[in-house]
Design a protein around this motif. Structure first.
Motif, PDB file in Angstrom:
ATOM      1  N   ALA A 121      38.488  27.840  -1.855  1.00 17.74           N
ATOM      2  CA  ALA A 121      38.880  27.314  -0.457  1.00 17.74           C
ATOM      3  C   ALA A 121      37.589  27.736   0.574  1.00 17.74           C
ATOM      4  N   PHE A 122      37.253  28.930   0.381  1.00 20.22           N
ATOM      5  CA  PHE A 122      36.535  29.690   1.340  1.00 20.22           C
ATOM      6  C   PHE A 122      34.698  29.245   1.107  1.00 20.22           C
ATOM      7  N   ARG A 123      34.778  28.703  -0.186  1.00 21.09           N
ATOM      8  CA  ARG A 123      33.408  28.338  -0.737  1.00 21.09           C
ATOM      9  C   ARG A 123      32.375  27.367   0.300  1.00 21.09           C
ATOM     10  N   SER A 124      33.070  26.190   0.598  1.00 22.51           N
ATOM     11  CA  SER A 124      32.650  25.424   1.753  1.00 22.51           C
ATOM     12  C   SER A 124      32.135  26.113   3.097  1.00 22.51           C
ATOM     13  N   THR A 125      32.838  27.113   3.478  1.00 24.35           N
ATOM     14  CA  THR A 125      32.648  27.845   4.704  1.00 24.35           C
ATOM     15  C   THR A 125      31.426  28.573   4.436  1.00 24.35           C
ATOM     16  N   LEU A 126      31.390  29.370   3.385  1.00 20.61           N
ATOM     17  CA  LEU A 126      30.312  30.121   3.087  1.00 20.61           C
ATOM     18  C   LEU A 126      29.027  29.561   2.530  1.00 20.61           C
ATOM     19  N   GLU A 127      29.077  28.086   2.417  1.00 14.68           N
ATOM     20  CA  GLU A 127      28.080  27.459   1.717  1.00 14.68           C
ATOM     21  C   GLU A 127      27.040  27.071   2.972  1.00 14.68           C
ATOM     22  N   GLU A 128      27.697  27.393   4.101  1.00 18.87           N
ATOM     23  CA  GLU A 128      26.629  27.320   5.371  1.00 18.87           C
ATOM     24  C   GLU A 128      25.297  28.202   5.322  1.00 18.87           C
ATOM     25  N   THR A 129      25.889  29.502   4.686  1.00 16.05           N
ATOM     26  CA  THR A 129      25.001  30.453   4.484  1.00 16.05           C
ATOM     27  C   THR A 129      23.717  30.059   3.702  1.00 16.05           C
ATOM     28  N   ALA A 130      23.869  29.149   2.740  1.00 22.46           N
ATOM     29  CA  ALA A 130      22.948  28.724   1.901  1.00 22.46           C
ATOM     30  C   ALA A 130      21.716  28.164   2.947  1.00 22.46           C
ATOM     31  N   GLN A 131      22.115  27.342   4.013  1.00 25.78           N
ATOM     32  CA  GLN A 131      21.379  26.632   4.698  1.00 25.78           C
ATOM     33  C   GLN A 131      20.484  27.614   5.615  1.00 25.78           C
ATOM     34  N   ALA A 132      20.893  28.904   5.929  1.00 27.16           N
ATOM     35  CA  ALA A 132      20.333  29.614   6.418  1.00 27.16           C
ATOM     36  C   ALA A 132      18.850  29.997   6.425  1.00 27.16           C
ATOM     37  N   ASP A 133      18.091  30.385   7.488  1.00 30.42           N
ATOM     38  CA  ASP A 133      16.496  30.846   7.394  1.00 30.42           C
ATOM     39  C   ASP A 133      16.566  32.298   7.283  1.00 30.42           C
ATOM     40  N   LEU A 134      17.719  33.012   7.517  1.00 31.31           N
ATOM     41  CA  LEU A 134      17.814  34.353   7.453  1.00 31.31           C
ATOM     42  C   LEU A 134      19.432  34.754   7.433  1.00 31.31           C
ATOM     43  N   ILE A 135      19.622  35.819   6.384  1.00 31.82           N
ATOM     44  CA  ILE A 135      21.069  36.340   6.321  1.00 31.82           C
ATOM     45  C   ILE A 135      21.044  37.883   6.963  1.00 31.82           C
ATOM     46  N   LEU A 136      21.909  38.158   7.882  1.00 36.30           N
ATOM     47  CA  LEU A 136      22.268  39.443   8.282  1.00 36.30           C
ATOM     48  C   LEU A 136      23.372  39.863   7.309  1.00 36.30           C
ATOM     49  N   HIS A 137      23.199  40.736   6.311  1.00 38.24           N
ATOM     50  CA  HIS A 137      24.402  41.311   5.438  1.00 38.24           C
ATOM     51  C   HIS A 137      24.813  42.422   6.413  1.00 38.24           C
ATOM     52  N   ILE A 138      25.841  42.463   6.715  1.00 38.60           N
ATOM     53  CA  ILE A 138      26.593  43.589   7.663  1.00 38.60           C
ATOM     54  C   ILE A 138      27.512  44.305   6.739  1.00 38.60           C
ATOM     55  N   LEU A 139      27.130  45.649   6.602  1.00 41.18           N
ATOM     56  CA  LEU A 139      28.002  46.511   5.916  1.00 41.18           C
ATOM     57  C   LEU A 139      28.589  47.723   6.799  1.00 41.18           C
ATOM     58  N   ASP A 140      29.853  48.278   6.456  1.00 40.34           N
ATOM     59  CA  ASP A 140      30.452  49.235   7.086  1.00 40.34           C
ATOM     60  C   ASP A 140      30.057  50.371   6.520  1.00 40.34           C
ATOM     61  N   ALA A 141      29.250  50.975   7.182  1.00 42.99           N
ATOM     62  CA  ALA A 141      28.389  52.151   6.710  1.00 42.99           C
ATOM     63  C   ALA A 141      29.376  53.344   6.322  1.00 42.99           C
TER      64      ALA A 141
END
Length: 193
Positions: A100-120
């Motif tokens: 169900a969320f795959r289509s929402t996350l697929e926009e990430t595949a179109q990005a020029d840059l990914i900011l992968h945020i982690l709770d340190a």
């Protein structure tokens, strides 16, 4: 129930077509894009709000962000990037929810840059990083430049060193945001891919 499921599946397919059209239009127009991804409660929406004054819901609960929200972010070098806040991930997400969320996350595949945020401050931060990286590979994002954004630096008593690939921040206090913007400027291509 079957009729409702079929209707929702049709709506998802239409949304996916619309997203692909918008994405191709952005690329044609040379719009640079960056996507914020990571686990629920890592601080994605808080960071998004801090950078863009978007005012999106930022709560400590599952799926506070259910759809992609995008806002323009002007970088210190004068370039503008379209920044997207995506749905938060959770460990052991049931298969039907992943789809169900795959289509929402697929926009990430179109990005020029990914900011992968982690709770340190999370004890299992490394496991969460690996799960997110696996999902990004599944979505075809392995070749997209990334910045690991270690959020909640104000809660961690560790040596903190930032560079263009890893940045320590506190989205709550604003600590490290200048370092993050600098890393985005260096990792973002000059033009959209």
């Amino acid at each position: 129930i079957r009729t409702r499921i079929a209707s929702l599946e049709h709506a998802l397919r239409e949304m996916e077509k619309h997203r692909k059209f918008i994405g191709s239009r952005r690329k044609k127009d040379g719009v640079l894009t960056a996507a914020i991804v990571g686990y629920t409660n890592a601080g994605k929406s808080t960071l998004f709000n801090m950078l863009t004054d978007a005012g999106v819901l930022a709560e400590d609960k599952l799926f506070a962000t259910l759809d992609v929200t995008a806002r323009a972010l002007e970088l210190p070098d004068g370039r503008t990037v379209l920044l997207s806040d995506t749905v938060g991930l959770i460990r052991r997400l049931p298969h039907h929810l992943v789809e169900a969320f795959r289509s929402t996350l697929e926009e990430t595949a179109q990005a020029d840059l990914i900011l992968h945020i982690l709770d340190a401050s999370e004890p299992d931060v490394r496991e969460r990083m690996e799960v997110t990286q696996a999902l990004l590979r599944d979505l075809g994002c392995a070749e997209i430049p990334q910045i690991q954004v270690l959020n909640k630096a104000d809660l961690v008593e560790l040596p903190k060193h930032s560079d263009d690939e890893t940045v320590w921040i506190s989205a709550k206090t604003g600590e490290g945001l200048d370092d993050l913007l600098s890393a985005v400027m260096h990792r973002l291509p000059q033009t959209a891919k």
